[in-house]
Design a protein around this motif. Structure first.
Motif, PDB file in Angstrom:
ATOM      1  N   THR A  23       0.850  -1.184   0.000  1.00 56.12           N
ATOM      2  CA  THR A  23       0.000   0.000   0.000  1.00 56.12           C
ATOM      3  C   THR A  23       0.890   1.240   0.000  1.00 56.12           C
ATOM      4  O   THR A  23       2.025   1.210   0.468  1.00 56.12           O
ATOM      5  CB  THR A  23      -0.934   0.026   1.220  1.00 56.12           C
ATOM      6  OG1 THR A  23      -0.158   0.177   2.421  1.00 56.12           O
ATOM      7  CG2 THR A  23      -1.755  -1.260   1.308  1.00 56.12           C
ATOM      8  N   THR A  47      -0.690   0.073  -4.359  1.00 58.13           N
ATOM      9  CA  THR A  47      -1.908   0.873  -4.274  1.00 58.13           C
ATOM     10  C   THR A  47      -1.553   2.347  -4.133  1.00 58.13           C
ATOM     11  O   THR A  47      -0.467   2.716  -3.699  1.00 58.13           O
ATOM     12  CB  THR A  47      -2.790   0.479  -3.077  1.00 58.13           C
ATOM     13  OG1 THR A  47      -2.222   1.019  -1.872  1.00 58.13           O
ATOM     14  CG2 THR A  47      -2.927  -1.024  -2.959  1.00 58.13           C
ATOM     15  N   ARG A  49      -3.757   6.564  -4.680  1.00 62.18           N
ATOM     16  CA  ARG A  49      -4.992   7.261  -5.057  1.00 62.18           C
ATOM     17  C   ARG A  49      -4.991   7.753  -6.496  1.00 62.18           C
ATOM     18  O   ARG A  49      -6.050   8.049  -7.039  1.00 62.18           O
ATOM     19  CB  ARG A  49      -5.226   8.448  -4.113  1.00 62.18           C
ATOM     20  CG  ARG A  49      -5.564   8.037  -2.685  1.00 62.18           C
ATOM     21  CD  ARG A  49      -5.737   9.257  -1.803  1.00 62.18           C
ATOM     22  NE  ARG A  49      -4.496  10.023  -1.707  1.00 62.18           N
ATOM     23  CZ  ARG A  49      -4.410  11.253  -1.224  1.00 62.18           C
ATOM     24  NH1 ARG A  49      -5.496  11.879  -0.797  1.00 62.18           N
ATOM     25  NH2 ARG A  49      -3.245  11.873  -1.151  1.00 62.18           N
ATOM     26  N   ARG A  50      -3.812   7.854  -7.121  1.00 60.61           N
ATOM     27  CA  ARG A  50      -3.724   8.441  -8.448  1.00 60.61           C
ATOM     28  C   ARG A  50      -3.158   7.431  -9.442  1.00 60.61           C
ATOM     29  O   ARG A  50      -2.025   6.975  -9.304  1.00 60.61           O
ATOM     30  CB  ARG A  50      -2.845   9.697  -8.420  1.00 60.61           C
ATOM     31  CG  ARG A  50      -3.359  10.781  -7.474  1.00 60.61           C
ATOM     32  CD  ARG A  50      -2.400  11.969  -7.434  1.00 60.61           C
ATOM     33  NE  ARG A  50      -2.844  12.983  -6.501  1.00 60.61           N
ATOM     34  CZ  ARG A  50      -2.551  13.004  -5.205  1.00 60.61           C
ATOM     35  NH1 ARG A  50      -1.815  12.030  -4.689  1.00 60.61           N
ATOM     36  NH2 ARG A  50      -3.002  13.975  -4.418  1.00 60.61           N
ATOM     37  N   ASP A  70      -8.253   4.589  -1.945  1.00 55.53           N
ATOM     38  CA  ASP A  70      -8.052   5.615  -0.921  1.00 55.53           C
ATOM     39  C   ASP A  70      -8.253   4.940   0.424  1.00 55.53           C
ATOM     40  O   ASP A  70      -9.391   4.719   0.857  1.00 55.53           O
ATOM     41  CB  ASP A  70      -9.052   6.763  -1.099  1.00 55.53           C
ATOM     42  CG  ASP A  70      -8.872   7.860  -0.058  1.00 55.53           C
ATOM     43  OD1 ASP A  70      -8.003   7.703   0.828  1.00 55.53           O
ATOM     44  OD2 ASP A  70      -9.607   8.852  -0.119  1.00 55.53           O
ATOM     45  N   LYS A  73     -10.468   5.503   3.455  1.00 54.22           N
ATOM     46  CA  LYS A  73     -11.803   4.915   3.415  1.00 54.22           C
ATOM     47  C   LYS A  73     -11.662   3.436   3.732  1.00 54.22           C
ATOM     48  O   LYS A  73     -11.170   2.661   2.912  1.00 54.22           O
ATOM     49  CB  LYS A  73     -12.427   5.108   2.032  1.00 54.22           C
ATOM     50  CG  LYS A  73     -12.572   6.565   1.605  1.00 54.22           C
ATOM     51  CD  LYS A  73     -13.087   6.653   0.173  1.00 54.22           C
ATOM     52  CE  LYS A  73     -13.204   8.099  -0.278  1.00 54.22           C
ATOM     53  NZ  LYS A  73     -13.618   8.208  -1.705  1.00 54.22           N
ATOM     54  N   ASP A  76     -12.510   0.608   1.339  1.00 52.95           N
ATOM     55  CA  ASP A  76     -11.667   0.218   0.206  1.00 52.95           C
ATOM     56  C   ASP A  76     -10.775  -0.979   0.515  1.00 52.95           C
ATOM     57  O   ASP A  76     -10.164  -1.549  -0.403  1.00 52.95           O
ATOM     58  CB  ASP A  76     -10.785   1.397  -0.225  1.00 52.95           C
ATOM     59  CG  ASP A  76     -11.456   2.286  -1.262  1.00 52.95           C
ATOM     60  OD1 ASP A  76     -12.662   2.090  -1.519  1.00 52.95           O
ATOM     61  OD2 ASP A  76     -10.782   3.182  -1.804  1.00 52.95           O
ATOM     62  N   VAL A 100      -0.562   8.804   6.309  1.00 48.90           N
ATOM     63  CA  VAL A 100      -1.084  10.154   6.093  1.00 48.90           C
ATOM     64  C   VAL A 100      -0.495  11.125   7.101  1.00 48.90           C
ATOM     65  O   VAL A 100      -0.119  10.760   8.209  1.00 48.90           O
ATOM     66  CB  VAL A 100      -2.626  10.218   6.203  1.00 48.90           C
ATOM     67  CG1 VAL A 100      -3.275   9.482   5.058  1.00 48.90           C
ATOM     68  CG2 VAL A 100      -3.116   9.710   7.544  1.00 48.90           C
ATOM     69  N   THR A 102      -2.291  14.528   7.407  1.00 52.90           N
ATOM     70  CA  THR A 102      -3.315  15.383   6.825  1.00 52.90           C
ATOM     71  C   THR A 102      -3.200  16.818   7.336  1.00 52.90           C
ATOM     72  O   THR A 102      -2.488  17.107   8.305  1.00 52.90           O
ATOM     73  CB  THR A 102      -4.715  14.851   7.141  1.00 52.90           C
ATOM     74  OG1 THR A 102      -4.912  14.902   8.569  1.00 52.90           O
ATOM     75  CG2 THR A 102      -4.887  13.420   6.669  1.00 52.90           C
TER      76      THR A 102
END
Length: 277
Positions: A23, A47, A49-50, A70, A73, A76, A100, A102
């Protein structure tokens, strides 16, 4: 003579043909690990997100696949495992490298949103991915999970409360699930890097207003080698823990920080910069 810097390409023959899911594999340590596993003969799915960033990494792999997800979530997680298994025809190794930092974790590190973000990504998602992967990892009684934790789980930066707590919780999760699943033939360990020269420095530039060069100098001052660790120097220990070379190792956390872990705490960056005025 210059100090030899680590490389993950150390001929881990037991990884040849292994099916690996990583990931957060589109950048940083996840990307370095993906390339290293591939160079040692593994089939790798990453994996992120883009799709375009995933494609750029997959193009560097000998046998590579990608899954757009993502992982903030939790919903997923099951799909990620299912798609990775379908693409590779199985799963032998799971590397939880996704992480992350954030906006909430940077701006309000003691706020509710900061804790929710950190715990969701670093604990709940990791737990769910492992649970979904166990039926596949345990089939041959030789599965492995490596979680990417942080030196912040061991030491504390007072301005990163939510991140510190989420990584400490992740380490406890690693030990807990190691006790639960090692008996099924699935070893679960973690690596705990200090500062690594990845895209995280771009985030810190924006958050602190310091230049990258200044932040690099600060990071060098935090370890006894007075250098910045590379992503490849983290990929090496990840491969070791996933390989048969670590066949009797489960439930451990390996600090990778140039002896920084022997300090009592990570200094607030402002203390370092105050000395430079």
């Amino acid at each position: 003579m210059a100090r030899t810097r680590g490389s993950a390409d150390s001929h881990y023959k037991s990884l040849d043909g292994k099916k690996v899911l990583i990931t957060g594999g589109s950048a940083g340590i996840g990307k370095a690990a993906a390339i290293a596993f591939s160079n040692n003969g593994a089939i790798v799915t990453i994996t992120g997100r883009r799709q375009e960033r995933l494609d750029a990494v997959v193009s560097q792999l000998k046998q590579g696949h990608s899954v757009v997800a993502d992982l903030l979530k939790v919903s997923d997680c099951a799909r990620t495992i299912e798609e990775a298994v379908a693409k590779m025809g199985g799963l032998d190794i799971l590397v939880n490298s996704g992480g992350v930092w954030t906006d909430a974790m940077l701006s309000e590190p003691l706020g509710e949103k900061a804790f929710l973000d950190g715990l969701t990504m670093h604990v709940i998602t990791v737990a769910r991915l492992i649970e979904e992967a166990i039926p596949h990892l345990s089939k041959n009684k030789n599965g492995a999970v490596v979680n990417l934790s942080s030196l912040s789980a061991i030491q504390v930066n007072p301005d990163s409360a939510a991140y510190n707590v989420s990584k400490a919780a992740q380490d406890h999760l690693t030990k807990t699930l190691a006790r639960k699943y090692t008996r099924l033939g699935v070893r679960i360990n973690s690596v705990n890097p200090g500062f690594v020269d990845t895209e995280v420095f771009d985030v810190l530039v924006e958050a602190t207003g310091r230049t990258k060069a200044e932040l690099h100098d600060w990071a060098k001052s935090e370890n006894e080698l007075h250098e910045i660790c590379t992503a490849e120097e983290i990929a090496g220990p990840i491969l070791f823990l996933a390989s048969d070379a670590a066949s009797f190792i489960s439930g451990v956390h390996i600090p990778i920080a140039g002896a920084a872990q022997v300090q009592l705490e990570i200094e607030d960056p402002s203390i370092y910069f105050a000395d430079k005025k």
